[in-house]
Design a protein around this motif. Sequence first.
Motif, PDB file in Angstrom:
ATOM      1  N   ALA A  24       0.852  -1.233   0.100  1.00  0.00           N
ATOM      2  CA  ALA A  24      -0.012  -0.046  -0.089  1.00  0.00           C
ATOM      3  C   ALA A  24       0.790   1.166   0.063  1.00  0.00           C
ATOM      4  N   LEU A  25       2.192   1.135   0.460  1.00  0.00           N
ATOM      5  CA  LEU A  25       3.082   2.237   0.363  1.00  0.00           C
ATOM      6  C   LEU A  25       3.140   3.110  -1.052  1.00  0.00           C
ATOM      7  N   ASP A  26       3.269   3.886  -1.131  1.00  0.00           N
ATOM      8  CA  ASP A  26       3.323   4.956  -2.494  1.00  0.00           C
ATOM      9  C   ASP A  26       4.670   5.324  -2.783  1.00  0.00           C
ATOM     10  N   PHE A  27       5.254   4.430  -3.469  1.00  0.00           N
ATOM     11  CA  PHE A  27       6.656   4.810  -3.886  1.00  0.00           C
ATOM     12  C   PHE A  27       6.744   5.654  -4.960  1.00  0.00           C
ATOM     13  N   SER A  28       5.785   5.909  -5.664  1.00  0.00           N
ATOM     14  CA  SER A  28       5.935   6.894  -6.882  1.00  0.00           C
ATOM     15  C   SER A  28       6.152   8.349  -5.962  1.00  0.00           C
ATOM     16  N   ALA A  29       5.339   8.498  -4.866  1.00  0.00           N
ATOM     17  CA  ALA A  29       5.568   9.662  -4.390  1.00  0.00           C
ATOM     18  C   ALA A  29       6.616  10.151  -3.425  1.00  0.00           C
ATOM     19  N   LEU A  30       7.202   8.915  -3.052  1.00  0.00           N
ATOM     20  CA  LEU A  30       8.614   8.975  -2.379  1.00  0.00           C
ATOM     21  C   LEU A  30       9.743   9.267  -3.378  1.00  0.00           C
ATOM     22  N   SER A  31       9.455   8.599  -4.587  1.00  0.00           N
ATOM     23  CA  SER A  31      10.343   8.836  -5.724  1.00  0.00           C
ATOM     24  C   SER A  31      10.081  10.382  -6.167  1.00  0.00           C
ATOM     25  N   ASP A  32       9.080  10.859  -6.091  1.00  0.00           N
ATOM     26  CA  ASP A  32       9.101  12.330  -6.653  1.00  0.00           C
ATOM     27  C   ASP A  32       9.396  13.270  -5.642  1.00  0.00           C
ATOM     28  N   GLN A  33       9.443  12.984  -4.337  1.00  0.00           N
ATOM     29  CA  GLN A  33      10.119  13.760  -3.177  1.00  0.00           C
ATOM     30  C   GLN A  33      11.621  13.552  -3.178  1.00  0.00           C
ATOM     31  N   ILE A  34      12.241  12.605  -3.475  1.00  0.00           N
ATOM     32  CA  ILE A  34      13.637  12.386  -3.835  1.00  0.00           C
ATOM     33  C   ILE A  34      13.986  13.072  -4.939  1.00  0.00           C
ATOM     34  N   ALA A  35      13.333  13.078  -6.030  1.00  0.00           N
ATOM     35  CA  ALA A  35      13.441  13.861  -7.247  1.00  0.00           C
ATOM     36  C   ALA A  35      13.598  15.373  -6.792  1.00  0.00           C
ATOM     37  N   THR A  38      16.730  16.457  -4.809  1.00  0.00           N
ATOM     38  CA  THR A  38      17.622  16.311  -5.807  1.00  0.00           C
ATOM     39  C   THR A  38      18.171  17.509  -6.406  1.00  0.00           C
ATOM     40  N   GLN A  39      16.646  18.188  -7.136  1.00  0.00           N
ATOM     41  CA  GLN A  39      16.746  19.192  -7.733  1.00  0.00           C
ATOM     42  C   GLN A  39      17.319  20.417  -6.870  1.00  0.00           C
ATOM     43  N   THR A  40      16.641  20.517  -5.567  1.00  0.00           N
ATOM     44  CA  THR A  40      16.913  21.609  -4.530  1.00  0.00           C
ATOM     45  C   THR A  40      18.196  21.609  -4.358  1.00  0.00           C
ATOM     46  N   VAL A  41      19.061  20.182  -4.069  1.00  0.00           N
ATOM     47  CA  VAL A  41      20.488  20.295  -3.557  1.00  0.00           C
ATOM     48  C   VAL A  41      21.167  20.708  -4.778  1.00  0.00           C
ATOM     49  N   ALA A  42      20.960  20.320  -6.198  1.00  0.00           N
ATOM     50  CA  ALA A  42      21.653  20.774  -6.912  1.00  0.00           C
ATOM     51  C   ALA A  42      21.586  22.401  -7.300  1.00  0.00           C
ATOM     52  N   GLY A  43      20.307  22.835  -7.270  1.00  0.00           N
ATOM     53  CA  GLY A  43      20.292  24.305  -7.264  1.00  0.00           C
ATOM     54  C   GLY A  43      21.010  25.105  -6.353  1.00  0.00           C
ATOM     55  N   LEU A  44      21.087  24.636  -5.241  1.00  0.00           N
ATOM     56  CA  LEU A  44      21.967  25.071  -4.043  1.00  0.00           C
ATOM     57  C   LEU A  44      23.439  25.083  -4.098  1.00  0.00           C
ATOM     58  N   THR A  45      23.698  24.025  -4.950  1.00  0.00           N
ATOM     59  CA  THR A  45      25.243  23.575  -5.007  1.00  0.00           C
ATOM     60  C   THR A  45      25.690  25.018  -6.276  1.00  0.00           C
ATOM     61  N   GLN A  46      24.738  24.857  -7.406  1.00  0.00           N
ATOM     62  CA  GLN A  46      25.093  25.921  -8.215  1.00  0.00           C
ATOM     63  C   GLN A  46      25.142  27.234  -7.785  1.00  0.00           C
ATOM     64  N   LYS A  47      24.146  27.569  -6.969  1.00  0.00           N
ATOM     65  CA  LYS A  47      24.449  28.953  -6.395  1.00  0.00           C
ATOM     66  C   LYS A  47      25.682  29.120  -5.437  1.00  0.00           C
ATOM     67  N   GLN A  48      26.063  28.082  -4.753  1.00  0.00           N
ATOM     68  CA  GLN A  48      27.244  28.182  -4.428  1.00  0.00           C
ATOM     69  C   GLN A  48      28.428  28.504  -4.986  1.00  0.00           C
TER      70      GLN A  48
END
Length: 111
Positions: A24-35, A38-48
């Motif tokens: 019953a766990l929603d792995f697609s939602a978990l996958s979306d949150q991980i994505a 990842t985008q947030t971390v990449a954006g922060l890294t690029q800003k740094q």
Amino acid sequence: MGKARSALGNAKDAVNDSVDAVSALDFSALSDQIAKLTQTVAGLTQKQVIAGRDQVVGAMGAAGDSLSQSAAVAQDKFAAVEGDVEARIKRNPWGAVAIAGLIGLLIGKMS
């Protein structure tokens, strides 16, 4: 033996319930949150990286400006000394000839 079968049945039911809960766990939602993470971390890294690059460029620009200013001051001092030497030669040309002769003599002795 009845108790053993009952315990085994209970264990099977518990395993089936656990499998149903995992299914019953929603792995697609978990996958979306991980994505998104990842985008947030990449954006922060690029800003740094951009901020670090801007700091280096700024420091290099400041160093270049300082070097240009130092060169201009040195050039002005050299021009002042050159003007002073020229004025002394015009006031006392024979002294300048004597100094030039002594310098030539010293250079001749060294070689």
